[in-house]
Design a protein around this motif. Structure first.
Motif, PDB file in Angstrom:
ATOM      1  N   UNK A   1     -17.673  -6.166   7.480  1.00  0.00           N
ATOM      2  CA  UNK A   1     -16.565  -6.608   7.319  1.00  0.00           C
ATOM      3  C   UNK A   1     -15.572  -6.117   8.379  1.00  0.00           C
ATOM      4  N   UNK A   2     -15.005  -6.850   9.299  1.00  0.00           N
ATOM      5  CA  UNK A   2     -14.073  -6.475  10.130  1.00  0.00           C
ATOM      6  C   UNK A   2     -12.789  -5.871   9.393  1.00  0.00           C
ATOM      7  N   UNK A   3     -12.125  -4.692   9.993  1.00  0.00           N
ATOM      8  CA  UNK A   3     -10.769  -4.216   9.280  1.00  0.00           C
ATOM      9  C   UNK A   3      -9.760  -4.756  10.314  1.00  0.00           C
ATOM     10  N   UNK A   4      -8.797  -5.346   9.973  1.00  0.00           N
ATOM     11  CA  UNK A   4      -7.965  -5.975  10.910  1.00  0.00           C
ATOM     12  C   UNK A   4      -6.210  -5.298  10.638  1.00  0.00           C
ATOM     13  N   UNK A   5      -5.611  -5.574  11.501  1.00  0.00           N
ATOM     14  CA  UNK A   5      -4.449  -5.065  11.494  1.00  0.00           C
ATOM     15  C   UNK A   5      -3.321  -5.799  12.409  1.00  0.00           C
ATOM     16  N   UNK A   6      -2.013  -5.917  11.905  1.00  0.00           N
ATOM     17  CA  UNK A   6      -0.952  -6.537  12.681  1.00  0.00           C
ATOM     18  C   UNK A   6       0.217  -5.524  12.558  1.00  0.00           C
ATOM     19  N   UNK A   7       0.924  -5.316  13.510  1.00  0.00           N
ATOM     20  CA  UNK A   7       1.989  -4.676  13.498  1.00  0.00           C
ATOM     21  C   UNK A   7       3.092  -5.812  13.426  1.00  0.00           C
ATOM     22  N   UNK A   8       4.201  -5.226  12.685  1.00  0.00           N
ATOM     23  CA  UNK A   8       5.151  -6.351  12.500  1.00  0.00           C
ATOM     24  C   UNK A   8       6.563  -5.792  13.335  1.00  0.00           C
TER      25      UNK A   8
ATOM     26  N   UNK B   1       0.911  -1.108  -0.012  1.00  0.00           N
ATOM     27  CA  UNK B   1       0.038  -0.092  -0.058  1.00  0.00           C
ATOM     28  C   UNK B   1       0.730   1.077  -0.024  1.00  0.00           C
ATOM     29  N   UNK B   2       1.780   1.156   0.843  1.00  0.00           N
ATOM     30  CA  UNK B   2       2.618   2.229   1.176  1.00  0.00           C
ATOM     31  C   UNK B   2       4.039   1.773   1.399  1.00  0.00           C
ATOM     32  N   UNK B   3       5.107   2.516   1.599  1.00  0.00           N
ATOM     33  CA  UNK B   3       6.187   1.985   1.476  1.00  0.00           C
ATOM     34  C   UNK B   3       6.448   0.974   2.856  1.00  0.00           C
ATOM     35  N   UNK B   4       5.595   1.299   3.870  1.00  0.00           N
ATOM     36  CA  UNK B   4       5.669   0.602   5.109  1.00  0.00           C
ATOM     37  C   UNK B   4       4.768  -0.509   5.376  1.00  0.00           C
ATOM     38  N   UNK B   5       3.611  -0.271   4.511  1.00  0.00           N
ATOM     39  CA  UNK B   5       2.320  -1.022   4.874  1.00  0.00           C
ATOM     40  C   UNK B   5       2.032  -1.855   3.726  1.00  0.00           C
ATOM     41  N   UNK B   6       1.553  -3.052   3.981  1.00  0.00           N
ATOM     42  CA  UNK B   6       0.973  -4.111   3.236  1.00  0.00           C
ATOM     43  C   UNK B   6      -0.653  -4.420   3.513  1.00  0.00           C
TER      44      UNK B   6
ATOM     45  N   UNK C   1      11.329  -4.617   5.994  1.00  0.00           N
ATOM     46  CA  UNK C   1      11.122  -3.112   6.698  1.00  0.00           C
ATOM     47  C   UNK C   1       9.599  -2.740   6.552  1.00  0.00           C
ATOM     48  N   UNK C   2       8.727  -3.410   6.620  1.00  0.00           N
ATOM     49  CA  UNK C   2       7.293  -3.273   6.611  1.00  0.00           C
ATOM     50  C   UNK C   2       6.954  -2.987   8.003  1.00  0.00           C
ATOM     51  N   UNK C   3       5.784  -2.219   8.173  1.00  0.00           N
ATOM     52  CA  UNK C   3       5.468  -1.939   9.959  1.00  0.00           C
ATOM     53  C   UNK C   3       4.217  -2.575   9.951  1.00  0.00           C
ATOM     54  N   UNK C   4       3.286  -2.724   8.981  1.00  0.00           N
ATOM     55  CA  UNK C   4       2.039  -3.002   9.382  1.00  0.00           C
ATOM     56  C   UNK C   4       1.492  -3.826   8.163  1.00  0.00           C
ATOM     57  N   UNK C   5       0.521  -4.823   8.671  1.00  0.00           N
ATOM     58  CA  UNK C   5      -0.248  -5.543   7.781  1.00  0.00           C
ATOM     59  C   UNK C   5      -1.867  -5.204   7.963  1.00  0.00           C
ATOM     60  N   UNK C   6      -2.733  -4.509   6.929  1.00  0.00           N
ATOM     61  CA  UNK C   6      -4.122  -4.632   7.017  1.00  0.00           C
ATOM     62  C   UNK C   6      -4.872  -5.724   6.075  1.00  0.00           C
ATOM     63  N   UNK C   7      -6.044  -5.783   6.539  1.00  0.00           N
ATOM     64  CA  UNK C   7      -6.975  -6.678   5.825  1.00  0.00           C
ATOM     65  C   UNK C   7      -8.357  -6.396   5.847  1.00  0.00           C
ATOM     66  N   UNK C   8      -9.233  -6.575   5.050  1.00  0.00           N
ATOM     67  CA  UNK C   8     -10.614  -6.820   5.431  1.00  0.00           C
ATOM     68  C   UNK C   8     -11.073  -8.326   5.620  1.00  0.00           C
ATOM     69  N   UNK C   9     -11.564  -8.842   6.770  1.00  0.00           N
ATOM     70  CA  UNK C   9     -11.673  -9.927   6.725  1.00  0.00           C
ATOM     71  C   UNK C   9     -13.124 -10.346   6.346  1.00  0.00           C
TER      72      UNK C   9
END
Length: 149
Positions: A142-149, A69-74, A106-114
């Protein structure tokens, strides 16, 4: 079992897996048809994103895809397996592969719509619900979910 990069020729099989997996949760054929565009994995999609397939005994039984999505986010865009493999550890196998690919990148965060029925699966993996949005089906969120790496 092995996970390898999908080729553009896998698009029809991946689309079929997506539709069958979605239907597993009790959605009608009519609803699956309404979602057809969103559930279709095109050759262009495979060419322009990161798509990995799970092969078991020479058969593609699942896949996942992600977008930077962005340099640090997937965004984990898709994770689907054939219904006969749901609840047997194949989804977890795909998630472990995905998370291992994200390590040291070097990614900081993963997001998803579950998928609402899969929310607990993602929670067990370590994601947290950070929001939700109403879908085209009234009172379905739809839950929006996130995980910090």
């Amino acid at each position: 079992m092995e996970i390898k990069e999908a080729s553009t020729n896998d698009n029809e099989v991946l689309t079929e897996i997506t539709k069958k997996s979605k239907a597993y949760w009790g959605y009608s054929e009519e609803q699956i048809l309404k979602w057809s565009d969103n559930l279709t994995i095109s050759k262009d999609y495979i060419e322009n994103n990161f798509v990995f397939k799970l092969v078991n005994n020479n058969e593609i039984v699942g896949y996942y895809s992600f977008i930077i999505k962005e340099e640090k986010n997937i965004i984990l865009d898709n994770l689907f397996i054939l219904p006969e493999y749901i609840g047997k550890g194949f989804g977890k196998y795909l998630m472990i592969d995905f998370l291992n690919r994200m390590k040291n990148k070097n990614f900081e965060k993963i997001t998803l719509d579950a998928e609402p029925n899969a929310e607990n699966f993602y929670i067990k993996i370590g994601f947290k619900k950070i929001g939700e949005f109403e879908t085209s089906i009234k009172d379905r969120f739809m839950p929006i979910m996130e995980m910090n790496l």
